[in-house]
Design an enzyme around this catalytic site. Structure first.
Site, PDB file in Angstrom:
ATOM      1  N   LYS A  66     -16.576   1.542   3.837  1.00  0.00           N
ATOM      2  CA  LYS A  66     -16.375   2.822   3.156  1.00  0.00           C
ATOM      3  C   LYS A  66     -15.385   2.715   2.005  1.00  0.00           C
ATOM      4  O   LYS A  66     -15.439   3.497   1.049  1.00  0.00           O
ATOM      5  CB  LYS A  66     -15.885   3.878   4.145  1.00  0.00           C
ATOM      6  CG  LYS A  66     -14.492   3.599   4.717  1.00  0.00           C
ATOM      7  CD  LYS A  66     -14.045   4.681   5.677  1.00  0.00           C
ATOM      8  CE  LYS A  66     -12.640   4.380   6.220  1.00  0.00           C
ATOM      9  NZ  LYS A  66     -12.169   5.416   7.146  1.00  0.00           N
ATOM     10  N   HIS A 194      -6.351   3.945  15.343  1.00  0.00           N
ATOM     11  CA  HIS A 194      -6.026   3.885  13.910  1.00  0.00           C
ATOM     12  C   HIS A 194      -4.820   4.796  13.708  1.00  0.00           C
ATOM     13  O   HIS A 194      -4.934   6.014  13.845  1.00  0.00           O
ATOM     14  CB  HIS A 194      -7.206   4.351  13.072  1.00  0.00           C
ATOM     15  CG  HIS A 194      -7.127   4.009  11.611  1.00  0.00           C
ATOM     16  ND1 HIS A 194      -6.013   4.276  10.830  1.00  0.00           N
ATOM     17  CD2 HIS A 194      -8.033   3.417  10.784  1.00  0.00           C
ATOM     18  CE1 HIS A 194      -6.240   3.867   9.603  1.00  0.00           C
ATOM     19  NE2 HIS A 194      -7.457   3.342   9.544  1.00  0.00           N
ATOM     20  N   GLY A 234      -6.021   0.674   7.282  1.00  0.00           N
ATOM     21  CA  GLY A 234      -5.020   1.397   6.512  1.00  0.00           C
ATOM     22  C   GLY A 234      -3.870   0.554   6.028  1.00  0.00           C
ATOM     23  O   GLY A 234      -2.864   1.086   5.551  1.00  0.00           O
ATOM     24  N   GLU A 264      -9.754  -3.253  11.121  1.00  0.00           N
ATOM     25  CA  GLU A 264     -10.679  -2.663  10.149  1.00  0.00           C
ATOM     26  C   GLU A 264     -10.009  -2.468   8.785  1.00  0.00           C
ATOM     27  O   GLU A 264      -9.948  -1.359   8.263  1.00  0.00           O
ATOM     28  CB  GLU A 264     -11.182  -1.319  10.680  1.00  0.00           C
ATOM     29  CG  GLU A 264     -11.856  -1.404  12.048  1.00  0.00           C
ATOM     30  CD  GLU A 264     -12.044  -0.042  12.693  1.00  0.00           C
ATOM     31  OE1 GLU A 264     -11.781   0.979  12.023  1.00  0.00           O
ATOM     32  OE2 GLU A 264     -12.430   0.011  13.869  1.00  0.00           O
ATOM     33  N   GLY A 266      -9.456  -2.246   4.835  1.00  0.00           N
ATOM     34  CA  GLY A 266     -10.273  -1.962   3.657  1.00  0.00           C
ATOM     35  C   GLY A 266      -9.474  -2.204   2.405  1.00  0.00           C
ATOM     36  O   GLY A 266      -9.637  -3.215   1.706  1.00  0.00           O
ATOM     37  N   ARG A 267      -8.549  -1.297   2.109  1.00  0.00           N
ATOM     38  CA  ARG A 267      -7.771  -1.374   0.868  1.00  0.00           C
ATOM     39  C   ARG A 267      -6.964  -2.658   0.758  1.00  0.00           C
ATOM     40  O   ARG A 267      -6.683  -3.132  -0.339  1.00  0.00           O
ATOM     41  CB  ARG A 267      -6.860  -0.146   0.738  1.00  0.00           C
ATOM     42  CG  ARG A 267      -5.676  -0.110   1.686  1.00  0.00           C
ATOM     43  CD  ARG A 267      -4.924   1.202   1.609  1.00  0.00           C
ATOM     44  NE  ARG A 267      -5.790   2.298   1.988  1.00  0.00           N
ATOM     45  CZ  ARG A 267      -5.942   3.415   1.256  1.00  0.00           C
ATOM     46  NH1 ARG A 267      -5.268   3.581   0.143  1.00  0.00           N
ATOM     47  NH2 ARG A 267      -6.741   4.360   1.659  1.00  0.00           N
ATOM     48  N   ASP A 347     -13.058  21.221 -15.611  1.00  0.00           N
ATOM     49  CA  ASP A 347     -12.254  21.799 -14.534  1.00  0.00           C
ATOM     50  C   ASP A 347     -10.775  21.640 -14.863  1.00  0.00           C
ATOM     51  O   ASP A 347     -10.312  20.537 -15.191  1.00  0.00           O
ATOM     52  CB  ASP A 347     -12.582  21.092 -13.219  1.00  0.00           C
ATOM     53  CG  ASP A 347     -11.856  21.704 -12.035  1.00  0.00           C
ATOM     54  OD1 ASP A 347     -11.199  22.749 -12.215  1.00  0.00           O
ATOM     55  OD2 ASP A 347     -11.928  21.140 -10.935  1.00  0.00           O
ATOM     56  N   TYR A 376     -11.239   3.159  -2.564  1.00  0.00           N
ATOM     57  CA  TYR A 376     -11.549   4.595  -2.574  1.00  0.00           C
ATOM     58  C   TYR A 376     -11.518   5.155  -4.002  1.00  0.00           C
ATOM     59  O   TYR A 376     -10.925   6.183  -4.269  1.00  0.00           O
ATOM     60  CB  TYR A 376     -10.599   5.351  -1.653  1.00  0.00           C
ATOM     61  CG  TYR A 376     -10.682   4.850  -0.242  1.00  0.00           C
ATOM     62  CD1 TYR A 376     -11.741   5.234   0.577  1.00  0.00           C
ATOM     63  CD2 TYR A 376      -9.755   3.948   0.256  1.00  0.00           C
ATOM     64  CE1 TYR A 376     -11.851   4.738   1.874  1.00  0.00           C
ATOM     65  CE2 TYR A 376      -9.868   3.439   1.549  1.00  0.00           C
ATOM     66  CZ  TYR A 376     -10.912   3.837   2.336  1.00  0.00           C
ATOM     67  OH  TYR A 376     -11.022   3.337   3.618  1.00  0.00           O
TER      68      TYR A 376
END
Length: 410
Positions: A66, A194, A234, A264, A266-267, A347, A376
């Protein structure tokens, strides 16, 4: 902290790639559009993997798809030997398409539709997660031979993003969940947690690991053969060494050496590997006396609804680097200039930086470079106001060579 040789080599290749692409845009090469673009250094991903293995040698990383689902990134991670944390059919499909064995995939979403469980079962993926009774009933109906991890509540209140409000069975529920699993004939093999994205509190990891040990004991008392602990994700570069030491010590204190530990991240793998380059498309100077102390305003071709969602979600403060466009005519004021930087949509909340100082005056058609844009960013980009989220990426690899040999993909 002084830059290493790896840092300097990576920076040189990324800068050459930026120069290559900006010149192509300015030269109006056919089919080259004047859009934002990424430069990805896959060599940096390799170094992050080495850092993970050095600091957590007994914890197998399952990359959180993700975070960034770039196909070449996923292929590089597959070649490095990581597993993959998937949360949807599309994420599982993307990883399987690379030829990754289903045993290297964990379906780590605690709340899944029947169709996704069917897909995982048919694809040969066996490991998944649960944290509530109804999920157990769904798993029993559609993936009854799954190897299950019970996700327990864990939380670091100082984290950038907390998951405790949404996921994780509290301590008072774990025994009932395990008993129901036994009644349904399901195979619970481990525990996951997590503590939150960007966690800072070392005690949150210590507590989660101790809590997971208690659930291990509950499960084993019911006859389950527990063998896996998933410590979540994280992780950030800035405190990774300290957190890794805490995790190593806590795991050693609470579990036998035969336990399999996974995570897990990611970043940790992707954030520092990607650079985003945007173009200034408009400018408003504060020329009225009443506004003279306010920063001038720049408008660039990417913003909050594109690759800067972390401005909203994680309150990230971005630090753009100005690259003046040599083709812009006219004098340019030297010395520091203050700016607010806005995105391209209509916006009023679409801003990137409220107040930043660039090294000199910025003009329309200049470039703004943002480092650490691999996590992300494109994964959360939208098509709001009709702006495309399908950006070009140039790839370099600072681990393979000192020469600039870009690969370019849309």
């Amino acid at each position: 902290m002084p830059k290493t040789e790896d840092d300097l080599r990576s920076e040189q290749l990324v800068n050459l790639a930026i120069e290559f692409q900006t010149q192509r845009i300015n030269s109006r090469v056919p089919d080259v559009e004047d859009n934002p673009f990424f430069v990805a250094d896959l060599g940096q991903v390799t170094r992050q993997h080495r850092g993970w293995k050095l600091n957590l040698p007994n914890v197998q990383p399952f990359y959180a798809v993700k975070c960034n689902s770039d196909a070449l990134l996923l292929r590089s991670l597959a070649e490095l030997g990581t597993g993959f944390d998937c949360a949807s059919i599309e994420e599982m499909r993307a990883v399987l398409a690379l030829g990754v064995d289903p045993s290297r995939i964990i379906f780590a979403n605690p709340c899944k539709p029947a169709a996704a469980l069917n897909y995982a079962r048919q694809a040969g993926i066996v490991t998944t997660v649960f944290d509530n009774l109804d999920e157990l009933e769904t798993i029993h109906a559609y993936m009854p031979r799954a190897q299950l991890l019970l996700r327990i509540y864990a939380n670091d209140v100082s984290a950038l993003i907390n998951f405790g409000d949404k996921f994780g069975a509290p301590a008072g529920m774990t025994r009932a969940l395990l008993k129901r699993s036994k009644e349904l004939g399901l195979d619970v093999v481990g525990v996951s947690f997590h503590v939150g994205t960007g966690a800072n509190d070392l005690n949150s990891f210590r507590k989660a690991i101790r809590d997971a040990r208690q659930v291990f004991d509950q499960a084993e008392a019911l006859g389950f053969k527990m063998r896996i602990v998933d410590i979540g994700g994280g992780f950030q570069d800035k405190n990774f060494g300290e957190i890794a030491r805490t995790i190593r010590d806590s795991l050693a204190d609470n579990y036998p050496s035969t336990t399999r530990f996974i995570a897990e991240p990611g970043r940790f793998y992707t954030r520092s590997a990607y650079t985003l380059v945007c173009r200034v498309i408009s400018r408003r100077r504060q020329i009225r006396e009443v506004c003279k102390d306010q920063p001038d305003m720049l408008y660039q071709n990417d913003g909050l609804y594109g690759n800067f969602m972390n401005c909203l979600m994680e309150k990230e403060i971005f630090h753009p680097i100005l690259i003046p466009d040599d083709s812009v005519l006219g004098d340019r004021e030297v010395g520091p200039h203050r700016y607010t930087i806005w995105g391209p949509t209509c916006d009023g909340s679409d801003y990137v930086v409220r107040d930043t100082t660039l090294r000199c005056e910025a003009k329309v058609r200049d470039w703004l470079v943002y480092k650490n844009m691999g996590a992300y960013t494109n994964a959360t980009a939208t098509r709001f106001n009709g702006f495309s989220s399908n950006l070009l990426t140039l790839y370099v690899d600072s681990e393979l060579c000192g020469k600039f040999e870009p690969q370019i993909y849309g």
